[in-house]
Design an enzyme around this catalytic site. Structure first.
Site, PDB file in Angstrom:
ATOM      1  N   LYS A 179       1.017  -1.255  -0.102  1.00 49.76           N
ATOM      2  CA  LYS A 179       0.163   0.110   0.029  1.00 49.76           C
ATOM      3  C   LYS A 179       0.909   1.151   0.018  1.00 49.76           C
ATOM      4  O   LYS A 179       1.231   1.637   0.958  1.00 49.76           O
ATOM      5  CB  LYS A 179      -0.890  -0.055   1.216  1.00 49.76           C
ATOM      6  N   GLU A 253       8.676   0.513  11.678  1.00 44.04           N
ATOM      7  CA  GLU A 253       9.764   1.464  11.812  1.00 44.04           C
ATOM      8  C   GLU A 253       9.345   2.783  11.607  1.00 44.04           C
ATOM      9  O   GLU A 253       8.718   3.122  10.539  1.00 44.04           O
ATOM     10  CB  GLU A 253      10.698   1.127  10.307  1.00 44.04           C
ATOM     11  N   CYS A 287      14.007   9.641   8.313  1.00 47.25           N
ATOM     12  CA  CYS A 287      13.868   9.264   9.902  1.00 47.25           C
ATOM     13  C   CYS A 287      15.144   9.150  10.579  1.00 47.25           C
ATOM     14  O   CYS A 287      15.353   9.246  11.618  1.00 47.25           O
ATOM     15  CB  CYS A 287      12.844   8.031   9.820  1.00 47.25           C
ATOM     16  N   GLU A 386      10.076  15.259  16.192  1.00 52.70           N
ATOM     17  CA  GLU A 386      10.682  15.044  14.753  1.00 52.70           C
ATOM     18  C   GLU A 386      10.060  15.959  13.915  1.00 52.70           C
ATOM     19  O   GLU A 386       8.906  15.918  13.575  1.00 52.70           O
ATOM     20  CB  GLU A 386      10.260  13.467  14.397  1.00 52.70           C
TER      21      GLU A 386
END
Length: 483
Positions: A179, A253, A287, A386
């Site tokens: 997806k 993750e 990331c 973040e």
């Protein structure tokens, strides 16, 4: 400039099939704000069809019963086809998500084939079967494919992250429903075609681009055996909870807020060129980006000056310009998010040494200048959350113990780095950092080693033998003792 692809089919069961719904996803080029392509918007009915095709391919098809070497031959052929069109695929991805094409060639495309090739090589050496001398007789301990896997992919490194999930799943003998994110689904069509041309049996890979609600339907589908997700920590928590309710294994993750520790003996002329580009990689939308730069108070001003100079020299521009080092953010909402963090940094007392706004003369595209903050303390929002944009924070520490404390004072634990002239001493510091990966005097992702995070950075590992093990489950066959 790549063509503007207008796809009207989904890849399900080895065929390009008409979608169940009528919705369309428009992919917007972040550099120009123009439509870069379209794909059908998948519905729950499309997910049902994709999962059914994957289930049939696993339960009835030849794929899980083929040898790992035979499965590896298909993956190797696909890797070769991707390498044959690296420039075209790199430009396509850069058009989708704004990644500088100069970085896209390696980081988006060649890195994906490196992952594939690593698993091709692992197919021959991985111990799928282990004969053991049991207490009552011999035991055959087998590692068998877990079944139908769902791979949910973000927009920042779409082909690479697809391969992190698909390559080990293929070698394991699993089937998959992939997806892609609505922002970057176009490269998945390339992946489907090269795998079809490579001889992948029908139903082993199925692709449905869709939004959040349809993604949740995939995660909770009763015929899915494992979920692998890369994306935000908030979404990861939700997926982990849904999988937990179903006792369904998942690999998550998630985000990161990595620290690069510069020790006092570090050569800044050698270290800064390794730190700043990786803090700003993919326009800061990575990331693993080293976004917290830790410097001792004795060398703080010197480090701030060096980081500021390096960030200030980064060329901002259209993602398809080969000279561009920092392109636009993926969407207007992402630019708004990053600008909000820059404002928060200023409000909380941090000092902008370079950047902090939009590049002058660039009225189209979702650009933000590479930005460096000094006088940052680790409790500030810009040091704890973040940002996912081209923003670096330089934080002072008192001594090595304080540097380790600051690096570990984070909800995240994905990556990090330590820089110093004494390699052994730097390695000792790296071993104290609580992250899934920590580099010493370099920044890299080792395709042969496990990658993943601790704390809010996720659960499980990808890459290396550990990434293959995530798509396998143990099965013991106990035999009666002879005689």
């Amino acid at each position: 400039m790549p063509d503007t692809p207008a796809h009207d089919r989904l890849f399900i069961g080895g065929d390009w099939v008409a979608p169940a719904g009528t919705g369309t996803i428009e992919v917007i080029n972040p550099s120009t704000e123009e439509v870069a392509g379209t794909v059908p918007e998948g519905t729950e009915a499309d997910v049902d069809a994709a999962v059914a095709a994957a289930r049939k391919a696993f339960d009835e098809g030849p794929w899980p019963h083929m040898s790992p070497k035979e499965r590896a031959e298909v993956l190797a052929a696909a890797s070769g086809a991707i390498q044959a069109d690296m420039q075209g695929i790199a430009e396509l991805i850069s058009t989708e998500n704004g990644c500088p094409v100069s970085w896209s060639l390696m980081g988006q495309v060649f890195a994906a084939t490196m992952v594939a090739d690593q698993y091709v090589g692992l197919a021959d050496s991985y111990p799928f079967t282990d004969m053991r001398a049991g207490m009552m007789g011999p035991s055959e301990v087998r590692q068998v494919p877990i079944g139908v896997a769902a791979g949910i992919i973000p927009w920042n490194v779409p082909l690479f992250l697809s391969m992190l999930k698909l390559a080990p799943a293929m070698i394991a003998g699993c089937t998959m429903v992939l997806k892609p994110a609505p922002e970057a689904p176009l490269d998945a069509y390339v992946l489907a075609q090269v795998l079809t041309d490579a001889g992948l049996p029908p139903g082993v890979l199925n692709i449905v681009a869709a939004g959040r609600e349809v993604s949740e339907h995939l995660v909770t589908h009763p015929d899915v055996d494992k979920v692998s997700f890369t994306g935000s920590t908030a979404a990861g928590r939700r997926i982990g909870a849904l999988c937990g309710e179903r006792l369904r294994p998942c690999t998550l993750e998630l985000g990161g807020k990595s620290a690069a520790i510069i020790l006092d003996d570090a050569d800044l002329a050698a270290s800064i060129p390794g730190i700043v580009p990786n803090g700003l990689m993919n326009n800061g939308q990575a990331c693993v980006a080293q976004t917290r730069i830790l410097a001792s108070r004795d060398r703080y001003d010197e480090v701030v000056e060096a980081v500021t100079e390096a960030a200030g020299s980064v060329k901002v521009g259209d993602a398809l310009d080969p000279e561009t080092e920092c392109g636009p953010l993926v969407a207007e909402r992402q630019r708004d998010r990053v600008e909000g963090y820059i404002a928060a940094g200023r409000e909380q007392g941090a000092r902008v040494t370079v950047g902090g706004g939009r590049p002058s003369g660039m009225d189209r595209g979702w650009f933000v200048e590479p930005t460096v903050f000094a006088d940052v303390t680790n409790d500030m929002t810009i040091a704890q959350e973040e940002i996912f944009g081209p923003v670096l924070s330089v934080i002072a520490y008192d001594d090595v113990d304080d540097a380790v404390r600051i690096a570990n004072d984070s909800d995240y634990g994905l990556s990090g780095s330590v820089w110093g002239a004494d390699q052994s001493a730097a390695s000792d510091v790296a071993r104290r950092i609580r992250t899934g990966t920590c580099n010493v005097n370099t920044f890299t992702l080792d395709m042969c080693s496990p990658f993943g995070g601790v704390k809010a950075s996720g659960v499980g590992r990808e890459m290396g033998p550990e990434g293959l093990a995530a798509y396998l489950e143990y099965r013991t066959i106990a035999h009666a003792a002879e005689g």
